[in-house]
Design an enzyme around this catalytic site. Structure first.
Site, PDB file in Angstrom:
ATOM      1  CG  ASP A   1      -1.706   1.231   1.425  1.00  0.00           C
ATOM      2  OD1 ASP A   1      -1.456   2.216   0.706  1.00  0.00           O
ATOM      3  OD2 ASP A   1      -2.587   1.233   2.303  1.00  0.00           O
TER       4      ASP A   1
ATOM      5  CB  CYS B   1      -8.989   4.985   7.961  1.00  0.00           C
ATOM      6  SG  CYS B   1     -10.286   5.996   7.290  1.00  0.00           S
TER       7      CYS B   1
HETATM    8  N1  7TS Z   1      -3.779   3.450   2.554  1.00  0.00           N
HETATM    9  C1  7TS Z   1      -3.218   4.412   3.300  1.00  0.00           C
HETATM   10  C2  7TS Z   1      -1.927   4.142   4.008  1.00  0.00           C
HETATM   11  C3  7TS Z   1      -3.839   5.662   3.373  1.00  0.00           C
HETATM   12  O1  7TS Z   1      -3.274   6.617   4.108  1.00  0.00           O
HETATM   13  C4  7TS Z   1      -5.050   5.884   2.686  1.00  0.00           C
HETATM   14  C5  7TS Z   1      -5.791   7.185   2.783  1.00  0.00           C
HETATM   15  C6  7TS Z   1      -5.566   4.849   1.896  1.00  0.00           C
HETATM   16  C7  7TS Z   1      -4.915   3.644   1.878  1.00  0.00           C
HETATM   17  C8  7TS Z   1      -6.798   5.013   1.077  1.00  0.00           C
HETATM   18  O2  7TS Z   1      -6.574   5.887   0.021  1.00  0.00           O
HETATM   19  P1  7TS Z   1      -7.766   6.344  -0.941  1.00  0.00           P
HETATM   20  O3  7TS Z   1      -7.164   7.396  -1.792  1.00  0.00           O
HETATM   21  O4  7TS Z   1      -8.215   5.142  -1.687  1.00  0.00           O
HETATM   22  O5  7TS Z   1      -8.837   6.869  -0.016  1.00  0.00           O
HETATM   23  N2  7TS Z   1      -5.511   7.914   3.944  1.00  0.00           N
HETATM   24  C9  7TS Z   1      -6.184   8.989   4.387  1.00  0.00           C
HETATM   25  C10 7TS Z   1      -5.817   9.658   5.553  1.00  0.00           C
HETATM   26  O6  7TS Z   1      -4.862   9.354   6.265  1.00  0.00           O
HETATM   27  N3  7TS Z   1      -6.684  10.673   5.775  1.00  0.00           N
HETATM   28  O7  7TS Z   1      -7.579  10.681   4.770  1.00  0.00           O
HETATM   29  C11 7TS Z   1      -7.287   9.629   3.911  1.00  0.00           C
END
Ligand code: 7TS
Length: 410
Positions: A202, A367
């Site tokens: 990730d 999250c």
């Molecule tokens: N993985 C990590 C480590 C993340 O920080 C996030 C989003 C995601 C996956 C998901 O990403 P998306 O673009 O598909 O939503 N993190 C955050 C955060 O820390 N605050 O808002 C979104």
């Protein structure tokens, strides 16, 4: 210094504004980054000049759009040092990319008794798709722990114990969005390979912040979002090793992902088209490639150093100048994400009051609910830095937290 750094902030028009009567200090980059003018221009230019559907038309605009869309795939492959553009699938973002792997690779290859290995610091996006996969297949989840205390480092002494031959997938975050920890991704991918598991990285918090070479990492899949790397929202990518993508069934059905359709059955196009059903997010993909150019003009190694310098500085200042503060994550060798707890002040109050001072922070569980519980917290306040942040902004952060603390002390 690279001349591109000189007037960097001027590239981001949104930064030049007042919020609640104060110059904006944007420290919520882990949630989403701001966009430079060149990325905004790429979106506008596409809609003003080239807008047409891709892969279907042979008129000039359609060919231009198709060319730019496929050029973005080449750009992305180069950005990650993938072997070929066909290893890049455009998706809606990290969440979408992980769901793609969990469904397309996971449903085909997992069975009851298999293990999906995660770490205790995963974002919900890198937990829930695997939980759903486990429910569908009877596979079980297992976690590589984080060491006790507040450094947030993975307990690598436990790796051999949890990475047993039943593990079929090891999915982990490159950089924690809560702790700022940078995980040893290449070591973890190599360990996964040794037991025959696939590795899923990730890269949501790393792709825009440091050099990433999928061949050096040795990963099988890598998931990322455009909006955290100066690109648009709603677009991201999945890197997948060619042989794996080719062997996977499609995830979604529709136009563009087929080679032939009959009334009762169809044949799929080759990867990556097989995974891009329907009209893709053309404009945002093209603008994402522009964001990659922007980051490479600055230099991703230089961005990593800038983030680390700011984060180490902020960590030390907060630890020394805010009495009683609990700092999370390591003090050094870290990303630009800093989480902290101000005892006696809820994170939502910290963020609300900081906003009154024009400082954009984030408060909550980020999250990361299971990790928060492990740390004995319900939420933290988080400041996250990026290439346009400055030491003067850390000054504002420290002064703001001091003011908040004074207010709550009565
Ligand atoms: N993985 C990590 C480590 C993340 O920080 C996030 C989003 C995601 C996956 C998901 O990403 P998306 O673009 O598909 O939503 N993190 C955050 C955060 O820390 N605050 O808002 C979104």
């Amino acid at each position: 210094m690279n001349p591109a750094w000189q007037n960097l902030r001027a590239d981001f028009p949104i930064l030049n504004q007042q919020v609640n009567g104060q110059a904006l200090v944007y420290l919520d980059n882990a949630a989403t980054s701001q966009k430079p003018q060149c990325v905004i221009d790429a979106l506008v230019n596409y809609y003003q000049r080239d807008n047409a559907n891709v892969h279907r038309g042979i008129h000039t605009l359609s060919m231009r759009a198709t060319f730019a869309y496929e050029a973005a795939r080449e750009r992305s492959a180069k950005f990650l040092n993938a072997t070929e553009p066909g290893e890049i699938v455009f998706t809606a973002g990290t969440t979408d990319s992980i769901n793609l792997v969990a469904n397309a690779w996971g449903d085909k290859n997992l069975k009851a008794g298999d293990i999906i290995l995660l770490t205790e610091m995963e974002h919900h996006s890198n937990m829930v798709p695997w939980q759903l996969l486990a429910q569908r297949t009877g596979a079980k989840l297992r976690y590589l722990p984080v060491v006790a205390g507040d450094t947030g480092l993975l307990d690598l002494t436990q790796l051999d114990q949890v990475l047993t031959p039943e593990v079929k997938i090891f999915a982990f975050t490159h950089v924690s969005n809560t702790l700022g920890v940078i995980n040893p991704a290449a070591t973890l991918c190599a360990a996964a390979k040794k037991v025959g598991a696939i590795s899923v990285v990730d890269a949501a918090q790393s792709i825009g912040h440091m050099p990433i070479d999928v061949r050096v990492l040795g990963c099988d899949f890598l998931a990322a979002s455009g909006h955290k790397m100066c690109g648009p929202t709603g677009v991201g990518l999945l890197y997948g090793r060619k042989a794996l993508l080719e062997a996977m069934p499609p995830y979604r059905g529709g136009g563009s992902m087929i080679s032939n359709v009959e009334y009762f059955e169809s044949k799929w196009a080759a990867a990556p088209q097989k995974f891009e059903a329907g009209t893709p997010n053309i404009a945002d993909v093209i603008a994402l490639a522009r964001a990659m150019d922007y980051l490479d003009d600055l230099g991703r190694e230089a961005i990593a150093q800038h983030d680390e310098k700011l984060a180490e500085h902020a960590y030390a200042r907060l630890a020394n100048e805010i009495p009683g503060i609990r700092m999370l994550g390591p003090a050094h060798h870290r990303s630009g994400v800093i989480s902290f707890d101000l005892p006696g002040v809820h994170a939502h109050d910290v963020v609300t009051m900081a906003d009154q001072e024009g400082v954009a922070l984030r408060g909550g569980h980020h999250c990361n609910q299971p990790l928060m519980r492990k740390l004995g917290l319900s939420s933290t306040s988080r400041a996250s830095f990026y290439l346009y942040n400055t030491e003067a902004e850390i000054e504002r952060l420290v002064a703001t937290l001091q003011k908040i603390q004074k207010f709550f002390a009565g």
